[in-house]
Design an enzyme around this catalytic site. Structure first.
Site, mmCIF file in Angstrom:
data_model
loop_
_atom_site.group_PDB
_atom_site.id
_atom_site.type_symbol
_atom_site.label_atom_id
_atom_site.label_comp_id
_atom_site.label_asym_id
_atom_site.label_seq_id
_atom_site.Cartn_x
_atom_site.Cartn_y
_atom_site.Cartn_z
ATOM 1 N N HIS A 1 13.274 28.764 -36.108
ATOM 2 C CA HIS A 1 13.999 27.550 -35.730
ATOM 3 C C HIS A 1 13.753 27.213 -34.257
ATOM 4 O O HIS A 1 13.555 26.046 -33.911
ATOM 5 C CB HIS A 1 15.498 27.733 -35.974
ATOM 6 C CG HIS A 1 15.841 27.890 -37.427
ATOM 7 N ND1 HIS A 1 16.542 26.945 -38.141
ATOM 8 C CD2 HIS A 1 15.561 28.881 -38.311
ATOM 9 C CE1 HIS A 1 16.689 27.348 -39.390
ATOM 10 N NE2 HIS A 1 16.098 28.533 -39.513
ATOM 11 N N ASP B 1 20.578 21.839 -35.308
ATOM 12 C CA ASP B 1 20.182 22.645 -36.456
ATOM 13 C C ASP B 1 21.364 22.691 -37.426
ATOM 14 O O ASP B 1 22.464 22.238 -37.113
ATOM 15 C CB ASP B 1 19.826 24.052 -35.977
ATOM 16 C CG ASP B 1 18.738 24.705 -36.808
ATOM 17 O OD1 ASP B 1 18.665 24.414 -38.010
ATOM 18 O OD2 ASP B 1 17.974 25.511 -36.243
ATOM 19 N N SER C 1 7.749 37.951 -38.212
ATOM 20 C CA SER C 1 8.521 38.889 -37.394
ATOM 21 C C SER C 1 9.815 39.337 -38.061
ATOM 22 O O SER C 1 10.416 40.323 -37.647
ATOM 23 C CB SER C 1 8.844 38.240 -36.046
ATOM 24 O OG SER C 1 9.548 37.027 -36.245
ATOM 25 N N GLY D 1 6.684 27.225 -40.962
ATOM 26 C CA GLY D 1 5.917 27.225 -39.722
ATOM 27 C C GLY D 1 4.532 27.822 -39.906
ATOM 28 O O GLY D 1 3.537 27.291 -39.404
ATOM 29 N N SER D 2 4.458 28.916 -40.644
ATOM 30 C CA SER D 2 3.156 29.563 -40.891
ATOM 31 C C SER D 2 2.279 28.721 -41.818
ATOM 32 O O SER D 2 1.052 28.736 -41.695
ATOM 33 C CB SER D 2 3.367 30.959 -41.486
ATOM 34 O OG SER D 2 3.941 31.822 -40.534
#
Length: 476
Positions: free
Chosen positions: A20, A123, A293, A375-376
């Protein structure tokens, strides 16, 4: 009006998780390029971890470090300020992190009162900002770091709060088929073992509020819903989301991070051996394996992935995060016995953090085996790599189904309990990377790269439309 436009000031308020923080940072950079002043609020350590702001944009971005108030000893691990710092398996401290984030309400309210921004871009987690925005008459925008497809699956606020079911939780069965508001053929559904985890989002946790109720409150109160996506990939789901929420829905573009520059010849850094190895591989031959991660794989899962890589006979580079409980002298035990020796000519295992963007941008990479975090997905597709997805948590299964539906990924088949086999890992990798039947996947990925990689025209257009909305809808 022109004076007001010049001085447009927004506050961005991301959740304390890297999935985020980084999209909110990338949004802040895009807004700054459009001459919007941004106050990016997070805790001090999270702000220290952010990339450097380009010098020409520094006058437009104010990084605002607001620390947690004093907490009881052992409430959180020392220095823990993001979900990355607290493994989800440590449920007590993971819940404590959520409590700590809610304690930021008072200092953030003071900041809003002092600065009186034109907009708050929030968010889903910080539901209390709704009341702050109302009190100071500041318009609120929700920025979703999830795909439009995931937003559609989560549903409208009344679905999230249970109002459409008189407060009764949905069943596992209801989550294993596409929602009724999707009127076109769709693969957007969960497996039974995924649906069990999804049901937890309706449960009230230690903070006194469920995750779904937080999201519902933010969506209901927001004047506009911005989503990190583009209509070229998710136009159909964007239209559905507009319909079920009854609000303006604006794609911001996918906000791809800047592609890394080429390494200078002879440049030496801590990753030198990794790139030396990549330099020796054939162009577009290697699969990058990485599960982020926060995704902690079990030893059994690591072993199946390792054996699958070995069976595939493909060159690979694997960024592997070892469990918190694993000592350095136990690293070899975390992988199958003899695996590193047997694959030494074909593969490279790198423990700990790896520079994912730099690896993905290397000419030897052709595909990626990963968790399908949004995101990836964006990072990988911008290079035109083929995708093999193995989702584990949060919105990842929904992204995986979206990618398969759009012909952009091969998903590893799993058993009914969610386990997977080395044979299916190898099969999916070979299909996506080398076999003739996977050529359409590879072709589609290259086409998607043209859309996502066109940062200048496509993404300036998207962010421009969002900025125009913000400028034209400030509070009178």
């Amino acid at each position: 009006m022109s004076e007001m436009v010049k001085e447009l000031h927004v506050v961005t308020l991301p959740l304390s998780a890297f999935g985020h923080l980084m999209p909110f940072f990338q949004l802040s950079i895009a807004l700054a390029k459009a001459k919007v002043h941004v106050s990016f609020i997070s805790t001090p350590r999270n702000i220290e971890r952010l990339p450097k702001i380009p010098p020409d944009l520094q006058p437009f971005i104010n990084l605002v470090p607001i620390p947690f108030p004093p907490l009881e000893p052992d409430f959180l691990p020392e220095g823990a300020e993001a979900s990355f710092d607290v493994p989800e398996q440590q449920e007590q401290q993971y819940a404590n992190l959520q409590v700590a984030v809610d304690l930021l309400q008072t200092p953030i309210k003071q900041f809003i009162a002092d600065k009186m921004p034109d907009w708050i871009i929030a968010d889903f987690f910080t539901h209390w900002v709704v009341d702050i925005a109302k009190e100071y008459d500041v318009p609120l925008a929700y920025f979703s770091v999830f795909s439009a497809a995931a937003c559609v699956f989560f549903g409208p606020p009344e679905h999230l709060t249970g109002a459409t079911r008189n407060g009764v939780l949905p069943t596992i069965q209801s989550l294993t088929s596409p929602p009724e508001w999707i009127t076109f053929p769709s693969l957007l559904a969960l497996k039974d073992y995924e649906a069990v985890k999804r049901l937890l989002s309706w449960e009230v946790n230690k903070t006194g509020m469920s995750l779904n109720r937080r999201l519902a409150k933010i969506v209901s109160a927001s004047q506009v819903l911005a989503i990190r996506t583009c209509s070229e990939i998710e136009g159909d789901y964007l239209e559905v989301y507009k319909k079920i929420t009854g609000k303006p829905v604006i794609p911001t573009g996918v906000l791809p991070p800047d592609q890394p520059g080429k390494r200078a010849e002879g440049e030496v850094n801590s990753d030198a051996s990794m790139f030396d190895w990549l330099d020796k591989q054939k162009p577009r031959s290697v699969v990058f394996v990485g599960f982020g991660s926060e995704c902690m794989l079990s030893k059994e899962q690591v072993h199946e992935i390792a054996h699958g890589l070995e069976l595939s006979e493909l060159p690979f580079i694997w960024g592997l995060r070892k469990p918190h409980s694993t000592r350095s002298d136990e690293v070899d035990d975390f992988l199958p016995l003899g695996f590193v020796d047997r694959t030494s000519e074909k593969g490279l295992v790198c423990f700990g953090w790896v520079p994912q963007m730099e690896i993905l941008g290397h000419p030897s990479i052709r595909g990626s085996l990963f968790h399908s975090g949004w995101g990836s997905v964006i990072e990988t597709l911008q290079f035109g790599h083929c995708l093999v997805v193995l989702p584990f948590m949060y919105d990842q299964p929904l992204n995986a189904r979206l990618l398969v539906e759009k012909g952009l990924a091969a998903e590893v088949k799993r058993n009914e309990d969610g386990s997977f086999s080395r044979e299916e890992i190898a099969k999916s990798l070979r299909l996506a990377m080398v076999e003739e039947e996977g050529e359409q996947l590879r072709s589609n990925a290259r086409k998607a790269a043209a859309v996502i990689g066109d940062q200048k025209q496509q993404h300036d257009h998207y962010i421009g439309a969002f900025v125009n909305y913000l400028k034209n809808n400030v509070a009178k």
